[in-house]
Motif scaffolding. Structure first.
Motif, mmCIF file in Angstrom:
data_model
loop_
_atom_site.group_PDB
_atom_site.id
_atom_site.type_symbol
_atom_site.label_atom_id
_atom_site.label_comp_id
_atom_site.label_asym_id
_atom_site.label_seq_id
_atom_site.Cartn_x
_atom_site.Cartn_y
_atom_site.Cartn_z
ATOM 1 N N GLY A 246 -8.011 -28.641 37.212
ATOM 2 C CA GLY A 246 -6.936 -29.545 36.830
ATOM 3 C C GLY A 246 -6.027 -28.949 35.781
ATOM 4 O O GLY A 246 -6.281 -27.859 35.236
ATOM 5 N N THR A 248 -4.490 -31.148 33.155
ATOM 6 C CA THR A 248 -4.210 -32.244 32.245
ATOM 7 C C THR A 248 -4.148 -31.737 30.801
ATOM 8 O O THR A 248 -4.379 -30.551 30.523
ATOM 9 N N THR A 251 -7.327 -30.125 29.618
ATOM 10 C CA THR A 251 -7.809 -28.989 30.403
ATOM 11 C C THR A 251 -7.246 -27.693 29.841
ATOM 12 O O THR A 251 -6.040 -27.599 29.569
#
Length: 424
Positions: A246, A248, A251
């Motif tokens: 991911g 985000t 992350t």
């Protein structure tokens, strides 16, 4: 001689008691008189010489003033010609990569090894790092097992469907009176049910196959690859790091890669220059104080086509080649645009006169007569000023004209003083 005369006579002897008291020595009065006369004569002679020099200086000043008044003042003159030239506009800019992206992990796992570091050049498709994915491997094995079970179930359902079909055919072909209609319809429904179950089993196989394909595709992301040719500008991983799929805010990224050939130059042009730079293809030269002697030629490739209402500037992008990678993203540079003028008459800044009525320019006639014309300033680059009204081609304008010269007076110009100004 009286006693008083004797007392005042310098030749008269001084009594012993006065001499003893130190009041006067013999001959003191005469010496003082001679000193006074000498001082008076010196003062008179000094006054005479000072007055004479002052009178001579005043005479010379009066003579010089008369000559200056009688002499016609000189003035430097430039002549406005019809030569058309491009206008130069220099603005600050910033370099940016042609392509730049941050690379994140697509699968969960641990970093097995990384193969490139910051500053390394990577090609499209090159493996940058590998990730160990034990959970993904287990999920893929489970999905394949489920797929095999579903395939076996399809075989069972196929056999059941075939048996139901033959049974239905036998009961349907039996003579009337041997079997009841209800039993015949029951066998027909059983055959249809078996076919439906077969189709459901086949659909389950397709579903399991899709899951296997999805997990198999994810396993390809165990190798982190470069999306395009570029330079690694950031590495955020090390062996053994846990990475999560991911992109985000929580992350962590793996790499950042940028492509700096060709290079983009971002410039925020003022509103006054927006109309001239909004046309693609305007020439530009990029320089940097960090790269003395280097000049990079480019052209305006695209603009925002709108002025930012907060800063009142137009975003302009210039594309330039960067084969030797001398420019890197994030540099501060100077961008000089060569834009076409707006039929402005350009005069030196020294020709402007700022008075209470506004800016003026002194125009010298053919007979040397001075005339003042009001002008409107359209642009100013420091040394030269663009004027869009008040002057015409062929006018001769004076430079650094004295404020004591009034309209209608005459000035003297020489051929060596004549220069040329151009239409911008």
């Amino acid at each position: 001689m009286s006693a008083l005369d004797e007392h005042l006579d310098p030749e008269s002897p001084v009594p012993d008691d006065a001499q003893q008291a130190g009041l006067r020595e013999p001959g003191t009065g005469r010496r003082m008189l001679r000193i006074a006369v000498v001082v008076a004569i010196g003062l008179a002679v000094g006054f005479f010489f000072v007055h004479r020099q002052k009178m001579a200086a005043e005479a010379r000043l009066a003579e010089a003033t008369s000559e200056s008044v009688a002499q016609v003042p000189a003035a430097d003159v430039v002549t406005i010609t019809s030569t058309v030239s491009a206008q130069s506009l220099t603005l600050p800019g910033e370099t940016a990569a042609w392509d730049a992206t941050t690379i994140y992990a697509r699968v969960n796992g641990y970093v097995a090894k990384w193969l490139v570091d910051i500053g390394d050049h990577a090609t499209a498709g090159q493996t940058l790092a590998t990730i160990e994915t034990p959970e993904l491997d287990a999920e893929l094995s489970a999905a394949k097992a489920k797929l095999n079970a579903s395939i076996a179930q399809v075989a069972v359902k196929q056999a059941q469907a075939d048996f139901a079909k033959t049974t239905d055919e036998r009961w349907r072909e039996s003579p009337k009176g041997v079997v009841s209609d209800q039993e015949r319809e029951s066998k027909k429904a059983g055959s249809a049910e078996a076919v439906a179950e077969l189709n459901a089993a086949r659909a389950q196989v397709a579903l399991q196959q899709a899951d296997v394909d999805r997990l198999a595709a994810l396993t390809q992301f165990r190798e982190v690859k470069a999306p395009f040719d570029g330079t690694i500008v950031e590495r955020s991983i090390d062996i053994g790091n846990l990475v999560t799929a991911g992109s985000t805010a929580n992350t962590s990224s793996l790499y950042r890669i940028s492509k700096d050939d060709p290079m983009r130059i971002f410039v925020h042009a003022p509103q006054g220059a927006a109309a001239s730079l909004m046309v693609s293809g305007v020439s530009a030269v990029i320089t940097s104080n960090d790269l003395p002697g280097k000049r990079f030629a480019g052209k305006v490739a695209r603009t925002a086509k709108a002025v930012n209402p907060k800063s009142r500037t137009l975003r302009v992008e210039v594309d330039i080649p960067n084969l030797d990678h001398a420019l890197v993203p994030g540099m501060y540079v100077q961008v000089t645009f060569s834009i076409k003028g707006n039929d402005q008459i350009q005069v030196p800044a020294a020709a402007l006169l700022f008075r209470s009525g506004g800016p003026q320019v002194a125009v010298i006639g053919d007979d040397g007569t001075v005339a003042f014309k009001d002008v409107t300033i359209a642009s100013d680059d420091g040394n030269d000023v663009g004027v869009d009204s008040g002057l015409a081609i062929g006018d001769k304008v004076a430079l650094n004209l004295s404020s004591q010269i009034a309209a209608g007076e005459k000035v003297k110009t020489s051929a060596s003083d004549i220069k040329s100004a151009s239409v911008q």
